[in-house]
Design an enzyme around this catalytic site. Structure first.
Site, PDB file in Angstrom:
ATOM      1  N   GLU A 128     -64.229  28.537 -29.074  1.00  0.00           N
ATOM      2  CA  GLU A 128     -64.502  27.775 -27.852  1.00  0.00           C
ATOM      3  C   GLU A 128     -66.005  27.627 -27.634  1.00  0.00           C
ATOM      4  OE1 GLU A 128     -62.076  26.059 -27.233  1.00  0.00           O
ATOM      5  OE2 GLU A 128     -61.598  26.537 -25.164  1.00  0.00           O
ATOM      6  N   THR A 181     -66.419  18.716 -22.292  1.00  0.00           N
ATOM      7  CA  THR A 181     -66.279  19.898 -21.428  1.00  0.00           C
ATOM      8  C   THR A 181     -67.657  20.409 -21.022  1.00  0.00           C
ATOM      9  OG1 THR A 181     -64.189  20.504 -22.425  1.00  0.00           O
ATOM     10  CG2 THR A 181     -65.390  22.269 -21.342  1.00  0.00           C
TER      11      THR A 181
HETATM   12  N1  HSE Z   1     -61.828  26.032 -17.498  1.00  0.00           N
HETATM   13  C1  HSE Z   1     -62.522  25.122 -18.350  1.00  0.00           C
HETATM   14  C2  HSE Z   1     -63.201  24.060 -17.509  1.00  0.00           C
HETATM   15  C3  HSE Z   1     -61.551  24.519 -19.299  1.00  0.00           C
HETATM   16  O1  HSE Z   1     -62.572  23.575 -16.557  1.00  0.00           O
HETATM   17  O2  HSE Z   1     -64.352  23.716 -17.797  1.00  0.00           O
HETATM   18  C4  HSE Z   1     -62.155  23.595 -20.295  1.00  0.00           C
HETATM   19  O3  HSE Z   1     -61.155  22.755 -20.831  1.00  0.00           O
END
Ligand code: HSE
Length: 308
Positions: A128, A181
């Protein structure tokens, strides 16, 4: 074991109110990956279908995980892998997490199951980090553990599996635009007022309670996000209209899937979830934006071995 083929599920992180702390796995959408032991002590990615991703192991989320595990375990073998993506990266459906969790699960099998689930999660979080710049646990934990997960603590890392109500179904619309992201994390404020925090943790409590007690209406009422959604919804065309038509079609609630652009809705029963998909379809078919629709139960198994 010399080779293994696996299914690694797509995942919906945050579940609205649980930013970075909650996620669930989808039952029917996910990637397929194939791994085999090789005598050369290297990690080689031999095939990638369905997405344009780096073949160089140290630049690929799955490759990073495999390299870390082979080094940590002083393995006397290498790994070749194939990655078959079934949905696009940048979807908000945990694409890098499916690769990372899949690699952690499969390489552990090739090593003879030497690592615990929590250790696999730590390795998957390295994938990740390679893909989106932070060691976020929510998507990878849901992919590895299956069902709903709560990241109760990041330090020390602790994951709690939360039960899935039997009639809970998800409808997901994935507009075919990409949201990074990393970028979607940068738009969030660094601090939030205490009243916002109170509203947020009250909803997380409501969601957890609803999931334990099969209180579908409480689950729906708790899908409110004061932390990420207000800043991220601008990246998702017609987000408020999607929520409106989902509710009108009978959905319990609706929110952004992970960092978007995918949007999910929960329904009680597959029929209502299909009605919600039809409502999403009707709304989006006139927008000129390409999209994919999915109706799925919750994936309680997580990453799993499949037949070769
Ligand atoms: N929790 C993370 C975010 C997940 O919302 O940035 C990324 O897919």
């Amino acid at each position: 074991m010399d080779e293994i083929r696996i299914f690694s599920p797509a995942t919906v992180a945050n579940v609205s109110c649980g930013y970075d702390a909650m996620a669930f796995a989808l039952g029917t959408l996910g990637d397929e990956m194939y791994f085999r032991r090789t005598s050369k002590k290297k990690v080689k990615i031999t095939e990638i279908t369905g997405a344009s991703l780096p073949f160089e192991a140290k630049k690929n989320a799955a490759g990073v995980v495999a390299l870390a595990m082979l080094a940590d375990s002083h393995a006397d073998f290498g790994v070749e892998m194939e990655i078959h993506k079934k949905y696009k990266p940048g979807s908000g459906l945990g694409s890098s997490a499916a690769s990372s969790a899949g690699a952690a699960f499969a390489v552990n099998r090739l090593l003879g199951d030497v690592y615990s689930e929590l250790e696999l999660l730590r390795f998957a979080m390295l994938g990740e980090e390679a893909a989106c710049g932070s060691q976020i646990a929510d998507n990878v934990a849901a992919a590895l553990y299956g069902g709903f997960v709560l990241i109760r603590s990041y330090d020390p890392l602790e994951v709690v599996s939360i039960p899935t109500p039997p009639k809970l179904y998800a409808t997901v619309i994935h507009p075919q635009i990409e949201v990074s992201t990393e970028e979607a994390r940068k738009v969030l404020p660094e601090q939030i007022p205490v009243q916002t925090a109170v509203a947020q943790w009250a909803n997380v409590g409501g969601l957890i309670s609803g999931l334990y007690t099969n209180d579908y209406e409480l689950i729906g009422r708790s899908l409110v996000d004061h932390v990420a959604e207000p800043y991220r919804k601008v990246f998702i065309p017609h987000f408020e209209k999607l929520r409106k038509v989902a509710r009108a079609a009978g959905a319990l609630g609706c929110g952004i899937s992970g960092s978007g652009p995918s949007v999910f809705a929960f329904s009680k029963g597959e029929n209502i979830a299909s009605e919600v998909a039809m409502a999403f379809d009707k709304l989006y078919s006139s927008t000129g934006i390409d999209y994919q629709l999915y109706v799925s139960g919750i994936g309680n198994a997580g990453v799993k071995e499949i037949d070769s």
